[in-house]
Write a protein that holds these residues in place. Sequence first.
Motif, PDB file in Angstrom:
ATOM      1  N   GLY A 123       0.824  -1.209   0.000  1.00 34.41           N
ATOM      2  CA  GLY A 123       0.000   0.000   0.000  1.00 34.41           C
ATOM      3  C   GLY A 123       0.850   1.249   0.000  1.00 34.41           C
ATOM      4  N   SER A 173       0.685   1.527   4.039  1.00 40.52           N
ATOM      5  CA  SER A 173       1.027   0.334   4.805  1.00 40.52           C
ATOM      6  C   SER A 173       0.904  -0.935   3.989  1.00 40.52           C
ATOM      7  CB  SER A 173       0.166   0.240   6.055  1.00 40.52           C
ATOM      8  OG  SER A 173      -1.063   0.831   5.854  1.00 40.52           O
ATOM      9  N   LYS A 183       5.288   5.117  -3.710  1.00 38.30           N
ATOM     10  CA  LYS A 183       4.586   4.240  -4.652  1.00 38.30           C
ATOM     11  C   LYS A 183       4.101   5.008  -5.893  1.00 38.30           C
ATOM     12  CE  LYS A 183       0.347   1.491  -4.464  1.00 38.30           C
ATOM     13  NZ  LYS A 183      -0.595   0.845  -3.536  1.00 38.30           N
ATOM     14  N   ASP A 235     -12.412   0.370  -2.553  1.00 38.55           N
ATOM     15  CA  ASP A 235     -11.225   0.386  -1.695  1.00 38.55           C
ATOM     16  C   ASP A 235     -10.822   1.845  -1.480  1.00 38.55           C
ATOM     17  OD1 ASP A 235      -8.733   0.331  -0.528  1.00 38.55           O
ATOM     18  OD2 ASP A 235      -7.787  -0.962  -2.030  1.00 38.55           O
ATOM     19  N   VAL A 236     -11.011   2.319  -0.258  1.00 39.42           N
ATOM     20  CA  VAL A 236     -10.593   3.694   0.038  1.00 39.42           C
ATOM     21  C   VAL A 236      -9.289   3.603   0.821  1.00 39.42           C
ATOM     22  CG1 VAL A 236     -11.384   5.965   0.761  1.00 39.42           C
ATOM     23  CG2 VAL A 236     -13.063   4.140   0.391  1.00 39.42           C
ATOM     24  N   HIS A 282      -5.001   5.022   1.233  1.00 42.84           N
ATOM     25  CA  HIS A 282      -4.379   6.263   1.681  1.00 42.84           C
ATOM     26  C   HIS A 282      -4.235   7.239   0.517  1.00 42.84           C
ATOM     27  CE1 HIS A 282      -2.178   8.813   4.347  1.00 42.84           C
ATOM     28  NE2 HIS A 282      -1.073   8.774   3.619  1.00 42.84           N
ATOM     29  N   ALA A 283      -3.954   6.667  -0.677  1.00 45.43           N
ATOM     30  CA  ALA A 283      -3.683   7.560  -1.804  1.00 45.43           C
ATOM     31  C   ALA A 283      -4.712   7.437  -2.909  1.00 45.43           C
ATOM     32  CB  ALA A 283      -2.308   7.263  -2.377  1.00 45.43           C
ATOM     33  N   GLY A 300      -7.117   8.630   2.095  1.00 42.77           N
ATOM     34  CA  GLY A 300      -6.869   9.123   3.452  1.00 42.77           C
ATOM     35  C   GLY A 300      -5.921  10.314   3.483  1.00 42.77           C
ATOM     36  N   LYS A 301      -4.901  10.281   2.613  1.00 41.70           N
ATOM     37  CA  LYS A 301      -3.900  11.361   2.662  1.00 41.70           C
ATOM     38  C   LYS A 301      -4.503  12.725   2.295  1.00 41.70           C
ATOM     39  CE  LYS A 301      -1.690  11.162  -1.896  1.00 41.70           C
ATOM     40  NZ  LYS A 301      -2.722  12.022  -2.468  1.00 41.70           N
ATOM     41  N   ASP A 341      -5.940  14.119   5.292  1.00 44.56           N
ATOM     42  CA  ASP A 341      -4.855  14.609   6.155  1.00 44.56           C
ATOM     43  C   ASP A 341      -4.414  15.991   5.679  1.00 44.56           C
ATOM     44  OD1 ASP A 341      -5.003  12.148   7.361  1.00 44.56           O
ATOM     45  OD2 ASP A 341      -3.181  11.342   6.437  1.00 44.56           O
ATOM     46  N   GLU A 377      -3.429  12.945  11.342  1.00 44.34           N
ATOM     47  CA  GLU A 377      -3.938  11.620  10.977  1.00 44.34           C
ATOM     48  C   GLU A 377      -4.621  10.973  12.179  1.00 44.34           C
ATOM     49  OE1 GLU A 377      -1.205   8.609   9.641  1.00 44.34           O
ATOM     50  OE2 GLU A 377      -2.869   7.369   8.946  1.00 44.34           O
ATOM     51  N   LYS A 379      -7.922  12.572  12.662  1.00 42.96           N
ATOM     52  CA  LYS A 379      -8.861  12.108  11.624  1.00 42.96           C
ATOM     53  C   LYS A 379      -9.472  10.766  12.023  1.00 42.96           C
ATOM     54  CE  LYS A 379      -7.109   9.930   8.154  1.00 42.96           C
ATOM     55  NZ  LYS A 379      -6.312   9.580   6.961  1.00 42.96           N
ATOM     56  N   LYS A 380      -8.612   9.865  12.502  1.00 39.34           N
ATOM     57  CA  LYS A 380      -9.102   8.540  12.895  1.00 39.34           C
ATOM     58  C   LYS A 380     -10.055   8.649  14.091  1.00 39.34           C
ATOM     59  CE  LYS A 380      -5.151   5.881  11.239  1.00 39.34           C
ATOM     60  NZ  LYS A 380      -4.000   5.086  11.612  1.00 39.34           N
ATOM     61  N   SER A 399     -13.536   9.583  13.233  1.00 40.54           N
ATOM     62  CA  SER A 399     -14.383   8.545  12.628  1.00 40.54           C
ATOM     63  C   SER A 399     -15.247   7.869  13.685  1.00 40.54           C
ATOM     64  CB  SER A 399     -13.525   7.468  11.959  1.00 40.54           C
ATOM     65  OG  SER A 399     -12.877   8.005  10.862  1.00 40.54           O
ATOM     66  N   GLY A 407      -8.402   1.484   4.681  1.00 38.77           N
ATOM     67  CA  GLY A 407      -8.408   2.193   5.959  1.00 38.77           C
ATOM     68  C   GLY A 407      -9.362   3.371   5.987  1.00 38.77           C
ATOM     69  N   ALA A 408      -9.357   4.168   4.900  1.00 40.71           N
ATOM     70  CA  ALA A 408     -10.155   5.392   4.912  1.00 40.71           C
ATOM     71  C   ALA A 408     -11.639   5.130   4.661  1.00 40.71           C
ATOM     72  CB  ALA A 408      -9.592   6.382   3.903  1.00 40.71           C
TER      73      ALA A 408
HETATM   74  P1  ATP Z   1      -3.357   2.646  -1.051  1.00 38.61           P
HETATM   75  O1  ATP Z   1      -4.328   1.521  -1.083  1.00 38.61           O
HETATM   76  O2  ATP Z   1      -3.925   3.933  -1.458  1.00 38.61           O
HETATM   77  O3  ATP Z   1      -2.056   2.350  -1.700  1.00 38.61           O
HETATM   78  P2  ATP Z   1      -2.931   1.890   1.677  1.00 38.61           P
HETATM   79  O4  ATP Z   1      -3.295   0.539   1.253  1.00 38.61           O
HETATM   80  O5  ATP Z   1      -1.636   2.071   2.375  1.00 38.61           O
HETATM   81  O6  ATP Z   1      -2.968   2.900   0.487  1.00 38.61           O
HETATM   82  P3  ATP Z   1      -4.921   1.731   3.703  1.00 38.61           P
HETATM   83  O7  ATP Z   1      -4.034   1.039   4.647  1.00 38.61           O
HETATM   84  O8  ATP Z   1      -6.061   1.003   3.117  1.00 38.61           O
HETATM   85  O9  ATP Z   1      -4.087   2.476   2.590  1.00 38.61           O
HETATM   86  O10 ATP Z   1      -5.564   3.001   4.424  1.00 38.61           O
HETATM   87  C1  ATP Z   1      -4.764   3.916   5.076  1.00 38.61           C
HETATM   88  C2  ATP Z   1      -5.538   5.195   5.224  1.00 38.61           C
HETATM   89  O11 ATP Z   1      -6.699   4.953   6.007  1.00 38.61           O
HETATM   90  C3  ATP Z   1      -4.728   6.234   5.973  1.00 38.61           C
HETATM   91  O12 ATP Z   1      -4.957   7.482   5.392  1.00 38.61           O
HETATM   92  C4  ATP Z   1      -5.326   6.206   7.359  1.00 38.61           C
HETATM   93  O13 ATP Z   1      -5.198   7.429   8.031  1.00 38.61           O
HETATM   94  C5  ATP Z   1      -6.766   5.909   7.046  1.00 38.61           C
HETATM   95  N1  ATP Z   1      -7.492   5.355   8.172  1.00 38.61           N
HETATM   96  C6  ATP Z   1      -7.233   4.241   8.869  1.00 38.61           C
HETATM   97  N2  ATP Z   1      -8.106   4.073   9.850  1.00 38.61           N
HETATM   98  C7  ATP Z   1      -8.961   5.124   9.781  1.00 38.61           C
HETATM   99  C8  ATP Z   1     -10.095   5.538  10.546  1.00 38.61           C
HETATM  100  N3  ATP Z   1     -10.509   4.842  11.587  1.00 38.61           N
HETATM  101  N4  ATP Z   1     -10.732   6.670  10.164  1.00 38.61           N
HETATM  102  C9  ATP Z   1     -10.291   7.387   9.126  1.00 38.61           C
HETATM  103  N5  ATP Z   1      -9.251   7.053   8.378  1.00 38.61           N
HETATM  104  C10 ATP Z   1      -8.577   5.943   8.707  1.00 38.61           C
END
Ligand code: ATP
Length: 841
Positions: free
Chosen positions: A9, A12, A68, A202-203, A205-206, A233-234, A237, A271, A274-275, A278, A343-344
């Motif tokens: 990701g 992550s 990425k 799929d929501v 980070h980017a 998510g970013k 942020d 961040e 933001k969490k 939620s 995550g988002a």
């Molecule tokens: P991508 O899929 O875009 O490459 P990623 O797989 O790394 O990124 P995820 O791990 O799915 O992304 O999500 C990470 C995002 O979700 C971050 O922006 C994080 O702050 C956000 N996030 C995680 N938990 C929560 C929450 N409880 N409320 C709001 N946002 C959250």
Amino acid sequence: MSVVGFDVGFQSCYVAVARAGGIETVANEYSDRCTPSFVSFGPRNRSIGAAAKSQVVTNCQNTVQGFKRFHGRAFSDPYVQAAKSSLVFDLAQMPTGTTGIKVMYMEEEKVFSIEQVTAMLLSKLKETAEAALKKPVADCVISVPSFFTDAERRSVMDAAQIAGLNCLRLMNDTTAVALAYGIYKQDLPAPEEKPRIVVFVDVGHAAYQVSVCAFNKGKLKVLGSAFDHELGGKDFDEVLVKHFCEEFAQKYKLDVRSKPRALVRLYQECEKLKKLMSANSSDLPLNIECFMNDIDVSGKLNRGKFEELCADLLDKVEAPLRSIMEQTRLKKEDIYAVEIIGGASRIPAIKERISKFFGKELSTTLNADEAVARGCALQCAILSPAFKVREFSITEVVPYPISLKWTSAADEGISDCEVFPKNHAAPFSKVLTFYRREPFSLEAYYNNMKELPYPDPTIGQFTIQKVVPQPSGESSKVKVKVRVNVHGVFSVSSASLVEVVKSAEGEEPMEMDNPAKEDENKMQVDQEVQKAQGDDQKEHADKKSDTEEMETSTEDNKQEEKKNEQPPQAKKAKVKTKIVDLPIENSLNWQLDGEALNLFTENEGKMIMQDKLEKERNDAKNYVEEYVYEMRDKLHGVLESFVSEADRDSFSLKLEDTENWLYEEGEDQQKQVYIDKLVELKKLGEPIQNRYTEAEERPKAFDELGRQIQQYRKVFEAYKAKDELYDHLDELEMMKVEKQVNETMTWMNNKMNLQSKQSLSQDPVVKAQEIQAKTKELYSACNHIVTKPKPKVEPPKEEMAAEQNGPVNGQEGSEAQTANPEKGQAAPETTEAKLPEMDID
Ligand code: ATP
Ligand code: MG
């Protein structure tokens, strides 16, 4: 082969593996299943994952994240240039023109390509998988965003290769999730029934990715996909950071963006906030101590205000949803479920908007964070011959329409044609026919720039080499196979020339294809494309959407084509053709060449070795530190009475000196220096520690010896008293026992006596081990004599039979049954049959 899925990701990563019990998301060395997509560079080593993330404030300029998005992109790419200004670390141009990151590593300025940085992350994930599986890992499936273009995909493939991974498939995030869904759901419609339509969102980070899939048992077909790479998510942020930057500028007169460290801290806190929002709609605080210029800052926000600030972002939720509905011409009623992950996806306002659009409750069957990795591992398991998984065929879609263009002498200009329209099934091959006298080039490109999240439409140039005219001087028929492969990457996979050779009877061959005279005619190609598309439809009608089947049937088509190549008249004339394979020269956009790949792979190996050495050096240092603290505690605790006052004082002093040394001269030494230091300390510490251990063990050893002495003594006393139990024992031997017992007793009493006069701070007169040896000696000398069995008296015959079936060694329960005269015959068999089961228990 290994069965591993990696979700790499933007923020992550997750690793899932297949083990005997099924698919499992595995934890890293911090017992965390989430590994941050961070790489940090230091003067002696790299840190990757959680260890790197922890340095994001202290070593911000050399800690890279969010890389990425730079895969397969030129340094001059406007997207890269725009991102550059907001990054805390530096970007640089690679000699080939692609994007690199510039950091200080091993006290030198270094530029690493994006492939190298992602390879570092993948090496770490590989290590996590290897630790879980306890074997080397190479075969794997890696996830990518569904909107990645060819150059981005090839760049990720290169990163995998640098990390020593064999990526069996690059899998789109949402498709991986769909596969996990398909395998998880037991109630999918039968193959002949109307498929179940599910939307996956799929929501991350980017990015915000949406796809629509149709499911039947054992079958998954992607119908269409859409995305927004400004909605992750970013981006939320960013809104928060902007808000607080403005607030702090007003409230505290601080220019946060001028200080990278402060900015990184603000991102982290935003961040977190933001969490929290939620889960909580009330006012929530944001406090950072010593933020900038020794000022503590604080602010607050609630969900309502946050949603107002993000109104523009939230408005973007609908467009991709609308787009997939339009692409697939589905109605909202056709949608069975909307599954969300990422995550988002936990942001309430996003969920509300999606749910409102479909007029449906959202479904969260899958783990929002781990579904992608699990889907990838499932795909890897399906591809692995070593694992038995229910077969599940996956048909992907081509996300952007692909065209080919070439120069055509006949048209005196450039001709082009769309070979893969948007949402065409993939993987898929098509065969195109050209009529040429000499080598020629094809250029593949994306024909719809409007929807391409990438500034350059070119995929690559493919030159078909060694094309020659027919012996008759006419143009040769050249068949070119174009393909979108399992990774979603376009290629010209093969080319061949159809050479007409003379018939067996020596007749002149007949003309094979009538329009051949019209040299380099565009229509020819178009017709072939049409034909291939026709085959494609046929394939769909046959419901053969499985990758392998598709490939075979495409091969079949080719065979068919070969047969059909010759018109009926030609067949009668027995014209023979020969297929000659032609070499193809590829020039792919931003593709690393083999030499660079080898060099990067070699360097990655060196860096892994350097990290390992550095870890060993650090461990050696830690052992010294731990020993100092441990001994200092113990010298005034459990070990106090085992050392003389003078020795304790000098040892304490030595420990203190070592502690000081560790902070000064010893801060940064070679591994061997620490090893030697520890040996030096242990020379003083170990005798004390040993005396303590001896004092703990000695009484136990004496007890055991005393117990044995008593035991043998009882026997020979009973023997002397003519006890019936021992009257079969040999007199001479029993005398030996008595002698041995007495000698041992004298030895023991003597040692105990001496030891009782000895101070605990002196070495003991006898070691626990010596006492144990004495016990063993006594046992070996006496045991076989005193346990000699009494000779058996012959019992009368009937009794003997009864005894054989009688209870033995406490197995009365089970054996009692076998003594039952009615079951007597069957008994041995039953016992035997039960044996394996008992073994398993
Ligand atoms: P991508 O899929 O875009 O490459 P990623 O797989 O790394 O990124 P995820 O791990 O799915 O992304 O999500 C990470 C995002 O979700 C971050 O922006 C994080 O702050 C956000 N996030 C995680 N938990 C929560 C929450 N409880 N409320 C709001 N946002 C959250
Ligand atoms: Mg993701």
